[in-house]
Design a protein around this motif. Structure first.
Motif, mmCIF file in Angstrom:
data_model
loop_
_atom_site.group_PDB
_atom_site.id
_atom_site.type_symbol
_atom_site.label_atom_id
_atom_site.label_comp_id
_atom_site.label_asym_id
_atom_site.label_seq_id
_atom_site.Cartn_x
_atom_site.Cartn_y
_atom_site.Cartn_z
ATOM 1 N N ARG A 202 0.819 -1.210 0.000
ATOM 2 C CA ARG A 202 0.000 0.000 0.000
ATOM 3 C C ARG A 202 0.861 1.271 0.000
ATOM 4 N NH1 ARG A 202 -5.110 -0.967 4.140
ATOM 5 N NH2 ARG A 202 -5.966 -2.833 3.132
ATOM 6 N N SER A 203 2.048 1.205 0.589
ATOM 7 C CA SER A 203 2.900 2.398 0.649
ATOM 8 C C SER A 203 3.374 2.852 -0.727
ATOM 9 C CB SER A 203 4.104 2.138 1.552
ATOM 10 O OG SER A 203 5.043 1.275 0.932
ATOM 11 N N SER A 204 3.329 1.971 -1.697
ATOM 12 C CA SER A 204 3.638 2.304 -3.099
ATOM 13 C C SER A 204 4.993 2.990 -3.266
ATOM 14 C CB SER A 204 2.528 3.205 -3.684
ATOM 15 O OG SER A 204 1.277 2.565 -3.616
ATOM 16 N N GLY A 205 5.979 2.493 -2.545
ATOM 17 C CA GLY A 205 7.330 3.019 -2.694
ATOM 18 C C GLY A 205 7.629 4.255 -1.876
ATOM 19 N N SER A 206 6.664 4.717 -1.063
ATOM 20 C CA SER A 206 6.864 5.945 -0.281
ATOM 21 C C SER A 206 7.234 5.663 1.172
ATOM 22 C CB SER A 206 5.602 6.802 -0.320
ATOM 23 O OG SER A 206 4.506 6.125 0.304
ATOM 24 N N LEU A 207 7.502 4.408 1.507
ATOM 25 C CA LEU A 207 7.806 4.021 2.883
ATOM 26 C C LEU A 207 9.088 4.686 3.366
ATOM 27 C CD1 LEU A 207 7.041 2.199 5.298
ATOM 28 C CD2 LEU A 207 8.450 0.399 4.257
ATOM 29 N N ARG A 208 8.977 5.435 4.486
ATOM 30 C CA ARG A 208 10.134 6.133 5.048
ATOM 31 C C ARG A 208 10.617 5.504 6.354
ATOM 32 N NH1 ARG A 208 6.925 10.967 4.066
ATOM 33 N NH2 ARG A 208 6.606 11.038 6.331
ATOM 34 N N LYS A 209 9.700 4.865 7.077
ATOM 35 C CA LYS A 209 10.065 4.295 8.376
ATOM 36 C C LYS A 209 9.331 2.986 8.578
ATOM 37 C CE LYS A 209 9.825 5.290 13.369
ATOM 38 N NZ LYS A 209 9.405 6.295 14.390
ATOM 39 N N LEU A 210 10.063 1.968 9.052
ATOM 40 C CA LEU A 210 9.460 0.678 9.333
ATOM 41 C C LEU A 210 10.000 0.146 10.652
ATOM 42 C CD1 LEU A 210 7.744 -1.802 8.574
ATOM 43 C CD2 LEU A 210 9.726 -2.694 7.336
ATOM 44 N N CYS A 211 9.082 -0.163 11.575
ATOM 45 C CA CYS A 211 9.440 -0.759 12.860
ATOM 46 C C CYS A 211 8.674 -2.058 13.015
ATOM 47 C CB CYS A 211 9.094 0.181 14.017
ATOM 48 S SG CYS A 211 9.922 1.781 13.966
ATOM 49 N N VAL A 212 9.394 -3.159 13.120
ATOM 50 C CA VAL A 212 8.758 -4.460 13.260
ATOM 51 C C VAL A 212 9.727 -5.371 13.997
ATOM 52 C CG1 VAL A 212 9.628 -5.263 11.023
ATOM 53 C CG2 VAL A 212 7.588 -6.330 12.005
ATOM 54 N N LEU B 206 14.882 1.996 9.820
ATOM 55 C CA LEU B 206 14.499 0.588 9.783
ATOM 56 C C LEU B 206 14.845 -0.058 11.117
ATOM 57 C CD1 LEU B 206 13.449 -1.852 8.170
ATOM 58 C CD2 LEU B 206 15.786 -2.198 7.341
ATOM 59 N N ARG B 207 13.833 -0.591 11.771
ATOM 60 C CA ARG B 207 14.017 -1.269 13.058
ATOM 61 C C ARG B 207 13.522 -2.700 12.933
ATOM 62 N NH1 ARG B 207 14.405 0.149 18.611
ATOM 63 N NH2 ARG B 207 13.315 -1.311 19.992
ATOM 64 N N LEU B 208 14.445 -3.661 13.076
ATOM 65 C CA LEU B 208 14.117 -5.073 12.865
ATOM 66 C C LEU B 208 14.619 -5.927 14.021
ATOM 67 C CD1 LEU B 208 15.141 -5.417 9.095
ATOM 68 C CD2 LEU B 208 12.842 -5.075 10.010
ATOM 69 N N SER B 209 14.339 -5.533 15.233
ATOM 70 C CA SER B 209 14.856 -6.257 16.394
ATOM 71 C C SER B 209 14.316 -7.683 16.451
ATOM 72 C CB SER B 209 14.496 -5.511 17.679
ATOM 73 O OG SER B 209 13.094 -5.395 17.817
ATOM 74 N N ARG B 210 15.131 -8.573 17.025
ATOM 75 C CA ARG B 210 14.767 -9.982 17.244
ATOM 76 C C ARG B 210 14.367 -10.698 15.959
ATOM 77 N NH1 ARG B 210 12.900 -7.131 21.683
ATOM 78 N NH2 ARG B 210 13.763 -7.839 23.675
ATOM 79 N N SER B 211 15.039 -10.395 14.899
ATOM 80 C CA SER B 211 14.694 -11.015 13.616
ATOM 81 C C SER B 211 15.714 -12.080 13.231
ATOM 82 C CB SER B 211 14.589 -9.942 12.521
ATOM 83 O OG SER B 211 13.496 -9.083 12.772
ATOM 84 N N GLU B 212 15.288 -12.978 12.316
ATOM 85 C CA GLU B 212 16.078 -14.165 12.012
ATOM 86 C C GLU B 212 16.610 -14.194 10.582
ATOM 87 O OE1 GLU B 212 16.908 -16.537 14.220
ATOM 88 O OE2 GLU B 212 15.959 -15.317 15.766
ATOM 89 N N MET B 213 16.736 -13.046 9.925
ATOM 90 C CA MET B 213 17.321 -13.065 8.585
ATOM 91 C C MET B 213 18.796 -13.436 8.686
ATOM 92 S SD MET B 213 16.534 -9.913 9.800
ATOM 93 C CE MET B 213 17.403 -8.432 10.333
ATOM 94 N N SER B 214 19.292 -14.065 7.643
ATOM 95 C CA SER B 214 20.650 -14.608 7.677
ATOM 96 C C SER B 214 21.689 -13.559 7.323
ATOM 97 C CB SER B 214 20.769 -15.784 6.699
ATOM 98 O OG SER B 214 20.605 -15.337 5.367
ATOM 99 N N ASP B 215 22.912 -13.821 7.752
ATOM 100 C CA ASP B 215 24.035 -12.925 7.495
ATOM 101 C C ASP B 215 24.255 -12.735 6.000
ATOM 102 O OD1 ASP B 215 26.375 -11.508 8.854
ATOM 103 O OD2 ASP B 215 27.469 -12.828 7.485
#
Length: 321
Positions: free
Chosen positions: A78-88, A110-119
């Protein structure tokens, strides 16, 4: 003389103005209440106006991983490329992280605490985050120096990095100096750096201070091997404030369970994915059905108060009036 109307014409406000107003509401209200007011407000909610800043960190702490992925895909689309801040919090796979980076052209924070994406995936996709100024990768146990180095090389505007860890995350590790060295070598514009509970040495911290000359705040809580001379720091780095290593916080007091950022009062969206897996093409159809289907508004309103299957209390909904 015609009498002036005392009522505000909310339907005449431009979408950007309504988006700013709606941003003061909760996620639950934006997604479930506002679309029911009128078609114009529904259109605003489904467009980018409300989703330039997305903060679902509190909600994400208590939801299922597949629900989190669907919610992120819906809101970021929905942000259609205008996303400036994401906290999840709590991303569980590389796929959703890659999706975020694919839509990060305007992203600043960008805040992505406690996330499991790989190095490896973080390193491969860091080039898509070139506009980032503030980044939080705290408690992300699968990433390390390789990812941080790639971030530093590609994110030239980065001024704030949070890389705090839980004391238990250091168990079994000999050193994390490589992370500090990567930061020192690639992030010269940092003004704020948080590295609580890392196994780093005094030498690596001195490299950070040398490589990040604009640093104003450094969090070293729980970095027990670091021995900085206070007088030296004051003379060489007069603008720098250092927190730790010796700070008596909840970790040291043995209350680790109570020190989590997780909230016990999160509101679970009872309605959210009852309708099945989210598909970008189905977004309009869902709301069209809500508007045109007989009795749909009444059913939806009933779900607001009663939840699904009588679990309103468990899901945080208010009691029926």
């Amino acid at each position: 003389m015609e009498e002036q109307c005392d009522f505000r014409q909310w339907d005449e406000l431009i979408p950007d103005a309504l988006g700013l107003i709606f941003s003061n509401l909760s996620l639950q209200e934006i997604l479930t209440v506002i679309p029911c007011v009128c078609k114009f407000w529904r259109t605003v909610v489904m467009g980018p106006y409300c989703w330039q800043e997305i903060d679902i960190e509190e909600w994400s702490n208590g939801c299922q991983p597949d629900h989190l992925d669907m919610m992120l895909r819906m809101l970021i689309t929905r942000s259609s490329g205008s996303l400036r801040k994401l906290c999840v919090s709590g991303l569980q796979n590389d796929t959703i992280f890659s999706f975020i980076t694919e839509n990060a052209g305007s992203l600043r924070s960008l805040r992505l605490s406690r996330s499991e994406m790989s190095d490896s995936v973080v390193a491969q996709t860091a080039g898509r985050l070139s506009s980032i100024t503030c980044l939080d990768l705290s408690y992300c146990g699968k990433i390390g120096a390789h990812a941080l180095e790639a971030i530093g090389k590609h994110c030239k505007l980065l001024v704030s990095l949070c890389r705090n860890m839980h004391p238990l995350d250091a168990a079994g590790k000999l050193s994390q100096d490589d992370e500090a060295n990567a930061i020192a070598a690639t992030m010269p514009r940092l003004k704020r750096l948080e590295m609580a509970y890392h196994l780093i040495s005094t030498a690596s911290v001195l490299k950070v201070l040398s490589g990040c000359p604009q640093l104003e705040f450094l969090d070293l809580r729980g970095c027990w091997d670091v021995k900085l001379d206070d007088q030296f720091v004051k003379e060489k780095f007069p603008k720098l404030k250092v927190l730790g290593p010796l700070v008596m916080d909840c970790y040291e007091m043995g209350e680790w369970d109570d020190c989590s950022d997780f909230s016990d009062s999160f509101e679970y969206l009872a309605w959210e994915f009852e309708m099945g897996n989210y598909d970008e093409d189905d977004d309009d159809d869902i709301y069209d059905e809500m508007w045109h289907g007989e009795g749909r508004l009444e059913e939806l309103e009933l779900r607001f108060y009663e939840g699904i299957g009588g679990d309103a209390g468990m899901l945080g909904w208010p009691p029926s009036p």
